[in-house]
Design a protein around this motif. Sequence first.
Motif, mmCIF file in Angstrom:
data_model
loop_
_atom_site.group_PDB
_atom_site.id
_atom_site.type_symbol
_atom_site.label_atom_id
_atom_site.label_comp_id
_atom_site.label_asym_id
_atom_site.label_seq_id
_atom_site.Cartn_x
_atom_site.Cartn_y
_atom_site.Cartn_z
ATOM 1 N N TYR A 226 0.840 -1.178 0.000
ATOM 2 C CA TYR A 226 0.000 0.000 0.000
ATOM 3 C C TYR A 226 0.884 1.240 0.000
ATOM 4 O O TYR A 226 2.035 1.220 0.436
ATOM 5 N N GLN A 227 0.290 2.339 -0.449
ATOM 6 C CA GLN A 227 1.036 3.596 -0.426
ATOM 7 C C GLN A 227 1.272 4.014 1.022
ATOM 8 O O GLN A 227 0.439 3.761 1.907
ATOM 9 N N LYS A 228 2.388 4.649 1.246
ATOM 10 C CA LYS A 228 2.677 5.234 2.544
ATOM 11 C C LYS A 228 2.605 6.751 2.389
ATOM 12 O O LYS A 228 3.016 7.287 1.368
ATOM 13 N N ARG A 229 2.115 7.411 3.391
ATOM 14 C CA ARG A 229 1.955 8.858 3.308
ATOM 15 C C ARG A 229 2.311 9.506 4.640
ATOM 16 O O ARG A 229 2.190 8.905 5.702
ATOM 17 N N TRP A 230 2.707 10.765 4.528
ATOM 18 C CA TRP A 230 2.909 11.587 5.708
ATOM 19 C C TRP A 230 1.747 12.555 5.859
ATOM 20 O O TRP A 230 1.144 12.995 4.889
ATOM 21 N N HIS A 231 1.454 12.918 7.110
ATOM 22 C CA HIS A 231 0.450 13.935 7.393
ATOM 23 C C HIS A 231 1.009 14.798 8.519
ATOM 24 O O HIS A 231 1.596 14.275 9.471
ATOM 25 N N ILE A 232 0.849 16.100 8.407
ATOM 26 C CA ILE A 232 1.462 17.014 9.383
ATOM 27 C C ILE A 232 0.381 17.814 10.081
ATOM 28 O O ILE A 232 -0.521 18.364 9.439
ATOM 29 N N ILE A 233 0.463 17.880 11.404
ATOM 30 C CA ILE A 233 -0.416 18.759 12.191
ATOM 31 C C ILE A 233 0.470 19.847 12.782
ATOM 32 O O ILE A 233 1.438 19.558 13.508
ATOM 33 N N SER A 234 0.169 21.099 12.465
ATOM 34 C CA SER A 234 0.988 22.220 12.923
ATOM 35 C C SER A 234 0.339 22.888 14.135
ATOM 36 O O SER A 234 -0.868 23.097 14.163
ATOM 37 N N VAL A 235 1.171 23.215 15.102
ATOM 38 C CA VAL A 235 0.706 23.938 16.289
ATOM 39 C C VAL A 235 1.582 25.189 16.397
ATOM 40 O O VAL A 235 2.726 25.120 16.841
ATOM 41 N N PRO A 236 1.069 26.344 15.943
ATOM 42 C CA PRO A 236 1.936 27.530 15.913
ATOM 43 C C PRO A 236 2.019 28.222 17.272
ATOM 44 O O PRO A 236 1.103 28.145 18.090
#
Lengths: 134, 175
Positions: free
Chosen positions: A7-17
Amino acid sequence: MQATNKYQKRWHIISVPAVVANSITHIEFKTPPEFLFVEKVAFSASKTGIALHAYILGFISLKTNTERSNPIQRFPVTGIPYSLDEAAFNPQKLNEPLLGNTLITADYQEVAGPDKAPYDIKIYLYGTHKNKLN
Amino acid sequence: MPTIDRKKKIQVIPIVIPAIGNEVEINASVDKQFNKVTGIACSALGAAAGADEAVLQNSVFNRFEIDSDEVFPPGYEAKFIGVHRLKGVPPDEAFYSNKDKVGQIIPFNGNNSTVTIKYKDGGFVAAGAPNYPYTVNVYLRLEQVSDEKENPLEKFKHFLAQSFEKWSKENASNK
């Protein structure tokens, strides 16, 4: 006939400024619904114009919204990981898998103080995507 | 007579950052003699002494695709694939790659694929010394991987995966 077991692998980013000095920041987010499950979680801190390096700036704890769950653990957040694998926490070691579309609550405790804060933190999720590779 | 492995290569894609805070987009083609991209890394050079590592600190990739297949999402920090983070590690082990559950690399397409990178400088300035312009080198580890159908072990693995997939579907429908 060639089977596609990958399966494809993916990154996901959650930003907390702009995390405030000496504070506890409460964060809620959902793991991406297109993820089958999350395999790794990593954390990073950054501040424009300044290199934060390996200085421990704070600690983050994660919790899934299930009856049986306890906080996953507290992890240090620094300006730079030793390596991607070493900085990442492997959710597969949990008793239950961390699935996509799951609510996560996190508390970030800032400890570096006004010498470093405010700065931004990012939560990286690495997971298996629903799409299969061709 | 020594044998030379010609099935691997490192391709370098240089990105010149002219000034502070600049965002630079670049397109490159993967060497057509190699059909897979198995690793990615980056480093900075040309900044002030001691600042090569620091200039990557807050810099991000706002786009990183191979043939429109997303490698990193927008905002992915360049320091995560910076080679400086692995001091003392042999060069071939300093590359980032996607891996499956058993640790096998899941490669991206090579063979003349288009690599699109949009790099945004993080604005680090070393005291008393200019950092700009500097160059970010993106390294692609390329391999020529033989057809999996010719490899008996790979054929057996695919047969097992296919059988398990079929059994799972049959058991799911029987519940």
